[in-house]
Motif scaffolding. Structure first.
Motif, PDB file in Angstrom:
ATOM      1  N   ARG A  31      -8.332   3.115   9.978  1.00 18.96           N
ATOM      2  CA  ARG A  31      -7.461   2.287  10.826  1.00 18.96           C
ATOM      3  C   ARG A  31      -6.801   1.259   9.914  1.00 18.96           C
ATOM      4  O   ARG A  31      -7.476   0.425   9.312  1.00 18.96           O
ATOM      5  N   ILE A  32      -5.481   1.302   9.825  1.00 14.63           N
ATOM      6  CA  ILE A  32      -4.762   0.474   8.858  1.00 14.63           C
ATOM      7  C   ILE A  32      -4.594  -0.950   9.397  1.00 14.63           C
ATOM      8  O   ILE A  32      -4.089  -1.154  10.500  1.00 14.63           O
ATOM      9  N   THR A  33      -5.012  -1.920   8.586  1.00 20.96           N
ATOM     10  CA  THR A  33      -4.865  -3.330   8.957  1.00 20.96           C
ATOM     11  C   THR A  33      -3.691  -4.001   8.245  1.00 20.96           C
ATOM     12  O   THR A  33      -3.105  -4.944   8.777  1.00 20.96           O
ATOM     13  N   SER A  34      -3.364  -3.537   7.049  1.00 26.53           N
ATOM     14  CA  SER A  34      -2.198  -4.037   6.309  1.00 26.53           C
ATOM     15  C   SER A  34      -1.626  -2.903   5.478  1.00 26.53           C
ATOM     16  O   SER A  34      -2.363  -2.074   4.939  1.00 26.53           O
ATOM     17  N   THR A  35      -0.303  -2.879   5.372  1.00 25.48           N
ATOM     18  CA  THR A  35       0.372  -1.857   4.564  1.00 25.48           C
ATOM     19  C   THR A  35       1.686  -2.443   4.071  1.00 25.48           C
ATOM     20  O   THR A  35       2.373  -3.143   4.818  1.00 25.48           O
ATOM     21  N   ALA A  36       2.007  -2.218   2.820  1.00 23.62           N
ATOM     22  CA  ALA A  36       3.161  -2.884   2.214  1.00 23.62           C
ATOM     23  C   ALA A  36       4.341  -1.939   2.058  1.00 23.62           C
ATOM     24  O   ALA A  36       4.192  -0.720   1.999  1.00 23.62           O
ATOM     25  N   ILE A  37       5.535  -2.523   1.993  1.00 20.68           N
ATOM     26  CA  ILE A  37       6.732  -1.790   1.581  1.00 20.68           C
ATOM     27  C   ILE A  37       6.861  -1.951   0.067  1.00 20.68           C
ATOM     28  O   ILE A  37       6.851  -3.074  -0.451  1.00 20.68           O
ATOM     29  N   CYS A  38       6.962  -0.841  -0.624  1.00 19.01           N
ATOM     30  CA  CYS A  38       7.016  -0.830  -2.084  1.00 19.01           C
ATOM     31  C   CYS A  38       8.440  -0.547  -2.550  1.00 19.01           C
ATOM     32  O   CYS A  38       9.231   0.072  -1.830  1.00 19.01           O
ATOM     33  N   GLY A  39       8.756  -0.967  -3.761  1.00 20.46           N
ATOM     34  CA  GLY A  39      10.039  -0.620  -4.345  1.00 20.46           C
ATOM     35  C   GLY A  39      10.248   0.885  -4.396  1.00 20.46           C
ATOM     36  O   GLY A  39      11.377   1.376  -4.277  1.00 20.46           O
ATOM     37  N   SER A  40       9.163   1.648  -4.563  1.00 20.40           N
ATOM     38  CA  SER A  40       9.283   3.107  -4.559  1.00 20.40           C
ATOM     39  C   SER A  40       9.686   3.627  -3.185  1.00 20.40           C
ATOM     40  O   SER A  40      10.336   4.674  -3.079  1.00 20.40           O
ATOM     41  N   MET A  63      -4.426  -0.504   3.447  1.00 26.12           N
ATOM     42  CA  MET A  63      -5.862  -0.764   3.477  1.00 26.12           C
ATOM     43  C   MET A  63      -6.287  -0.883   4.938  1.00 26.12           C
ATOM     44  O   MET A  63      -5.447  -1.062   5.824  1.00 26.12           O
ATOM     45  N   GLY A  64      -7.585  -0.790   5.177  1.00 27.35           N
ATOM     46  CA  GLY A  64      -8.040  -0.891   6.557  1.00 27.35           C
ATOM     47  C   GLY A  64      -9.525  -0.635   6.696  1.00 27.35           C
ATOM     48  O   GLY A  64     -10.296  -0.792   5.745  1.00 27.35           O
ATOM     49  N   ILE A  65      -9.919  -0.197   7.902  1.00 27.92           N
ATOM     50  CA  ILE A  65     -11.325  -0.011   8.260  1.00 27.92           C
ATOM     51  C   ILE A  65     -11.568   1.473   8.536  1.00 27.92           C
ATOM     52  O   ILE A  65     -10.819   2.107   9.300  1.00 27.92           O
ATOM     53  N   GLY A  79     -16.720   1.634   9.687  1.00 30.45           N
ATOM     54  CA  GLY A  79     -16.872   0.188   9.560  1.00 30.45           C
ATOM     55  C   GLY A  79     -16.635  -0.352   8.169  1.00 30.45           C
ATOM     56  O   GLY A  79     -16.426  -1.555   7.996  1.00 30.45           O
ATOM     57  N   ASP A  80     -16.644   0.517   7.143  1.00 32.18           N
ATOM     58  CA  ASP A  80     -16.364   0.058   5.778  1.00 32.18           C
ATOM     59  C   ASP A  80     -14.902  -0.368   5.659  1.00 32.18           C
ATOM     60  O   ASP A  80     -14.000   0.260   6.217  1.00 32.18           O
ATOM     61  N   ARG A  81     -14.687  -1.439   4.902  1.00 35.67           N
ATOM     62  CA  ARG A  81     -13.337  -1.933   4.631  1.00 35.67           C
ATOM     63  C   ARG A  81     -12.887  -1.383   3.287  1.00 35.67           C
ATOM     64  O   ARG A  81     -13.601  -1.528   2.280  1.00 35.67           O
ATOM     65  N   VAL A 146     -11.308   2.391  -2.248  1.00 39.73           N
ATOM     66  CA  VAL A 146     -12.031   1.324  -2.942  1.00 39.73           C
ATOM     67  C   VAL A 146     -12.670   0.429  -1.877  1.00 39.73           C
ATOM     68  O   VAL A 146     -11.965  -0.226  -1.110  1.00 39.73           O
ATOM     69  N   LYS A 147     -13.999   0.407  -1.832  1.00 40.41           N
ATOM     70  CA  LYS A 147     -14.687  -0.450  -0.859  1.00 40.41           C
ATOM     71  C   LYS A 147     -14.586  -1.910  -1.290  1.00 40.41           C
ATOM     72  O   LYS A 147     -14.801  -2.237  -2.460  1.00 40.41           O
ATOM     73  N   VAL A 148     -14.252  -2.781  -0.340  1.00 36.97           N
ATOM     74  CA  VAL A 148     -14.118  -4.210  -0.629  1.00 36.97           C
ATOM     75  C   VAL A 148     -14.927  -5.000   0.393  1.00 36.97           C
ATOM     76  O   VAL A 148     -15.360  -4.467   1.420  1.00 36.97           O
TER      77      VAL A 148
END
Length: 396
Positions: A31-40, A63-65, A79-81, A146-148
């Motif tokens: 489940r995506i919590t944040s996602t960026a717009i990239c130059g690519s 990234m997300g849960i 539940g892992d972030r 990558v778990k954070v």
């Protein structure tokens, strides 16, 4: 679910599409919590349309849960972030075990002659649905994600998906001498981080950028900055004892400003039928080369050029006589994200935030505002440097 979809050149829309499901035992659903717009992403928005299909889901910085894992996944649980690298790599093939995850032999796109499959990045790299969506299917979930931790906000971790390791690799490839000078062309998101990383590693760093807001951001982090012009190479030589910088990172790539011939070629390709346009791009020179040629002129003899900006023209003209005479070394390529994330994770978690990861985002908007955000980011209006989309809504 809602997802940002490609509909045509300079045309993206937020559509309701089917939720992703587990397809392989090694998959996870996040489940995506944040996602960026990239130059690519802007390359897909403008130049690489011939390789896109209407409805393709964009995005490769998510990234997300974790919501669900396949039966063969043992290192993740619901539940892992997690942060999701843009490369889809297996972790066990010849290339992955040599730190070349962007060339993963398990996911290489053989029909295009390309390296590892990428999230949200056209048929050139597998047409895998991307992460500008409420949910994402993640292949090879025991290796890629990558778990954070849970204590720090998303913006401390999100850039591990792409631009921070891309910048780190760019500086590592630049091989700056201990007492050397690093120049970074382009102070967009990757360039900002490349400049800060150079400073973090103890180098003198000069950033080259035509947009004042981007120069101002870099200056906050101790970076010397100059505008880009026809005289940039001479100006850099005058700042470095007449020799030029020891190393240069090109963080601009194929859509450089000040390249009217390349801009015309890209526009011409963009109005051709897809099959013909692909053939032109695969055999012709359609990149805007002003920045790269300036960097070749500016770098000192025996210096290194590291290309982090994406180039797509198969026959773009290069000044080989100058390159040979000056004994220039080149390093380049898609970032091998998982090669660098274990090294970078402790740095982004430091309380002092030495790379300034919290000083990059300029806009945070709900996913519904993605079309306007793409236009804003491409035109560099309203001070746009880094735009974050929030599929689950912006927190109050």
């Amino acid at each position: 679910m809602k997802a940002v979809t490609w509909q045509g050149k300079r045309n993206v829309s937020v559509e309701n599409v089917p939720d992703p499901v587990i397809q392989e035992p090694t998959d996870a659903i996040v489940r995506i919590t944040s996602t960026a717009i990239c130059g690519s992403d802007l390359h897909l928005y403008e130049v690489l349309g011939p390789y896109m299909a209407k409805g393709d889901i964009l995005g490769h910085e998510p990234m997300g849960i974790v919501e669900e894992v396949g039966s063969a996944v043992t290192k993740l649980k619901a539940g892992d972030r997690v942060v999701i690298p843009f490369n889809i790599s297996c972790g066990h093939c010849y290339m992955c075990t040599r730190g070349l995850q962007s060339q993963c032999e398990t996911t290489q796109v053989h029909e295009q002659g390309s390296g590892a499959a990428l999230l949200g990045f056209s048929s050139l790299y597998g047409s895998v649905p991307g992460g500008q969506a409420e949910y994402l299917r993640v292949p090879f979930a025991d290796y890629g994600p990558v778990k954070v931790g849970s204590d720090l906000p998303d913006e401390r971790y999100l850039y591990l998906s792409d631009i921070l390791p891309t910048a780190w690799q760019g500086v590592q490839y630049a091989d700056v001498p201990k007492d050397g000078v690093l120049t970074v062309y382009g102070l967009g998101p990757v360039g900002q981080f490349a400049a800060r990383i150079g400073k973090y590693l103890g180098h003198r760093v000069i950033g080259v950028e035509p947009v004042p807001e981007r120069r101002e951001m870099a200056a906050r982090h101790g970076i010397e900055t100059i505008d880009f012009s026809d005289g940039t190479a001479e100006e850099l030589r005058s700042m470095t004892g007449g020799r030029g910088p020891d190393a240069i990172v090109d963080a601009v790539g194929m859509e450089a400003h000040g390249s009217p011939v390349g801009a015309f070629a890209q526009h011409a390709v963009g109005i051709l039928p897809d099959t013909l346009a692909q053939k032109v791009m695969e055999t012709g020179g359609s990149d805007r080369m002003t920045v790269l040629h300036s960097a070749i002129d500016a770098v000192r003899r025996g210096g290194t050029l590291s290309l982090s900006g994406v180039y797509g023209g198969a026959a773009s003209p290069m000044p080989l006589l100058t390159m040979f005479d000056k004994q220039i070394q080149f390093r380049m390529g898609q970032c091998n994200v998982r090669r660098w994330t274990d090294e970078l994770l402790p740095i982004v978690e430091e309380a002092s935030d030495p790379l300034g990861v919290t000083d990059l985002m300029t806009h945070e908007v709900p996913i519904d505002e993605a079309p306007a955000a793409y236009e804003n980011f491409q035109k560099k209006t309203d001070g746009a440097i880094k735009v974050i989309l929030k599929p689950q809504g912006v927190s109050a």
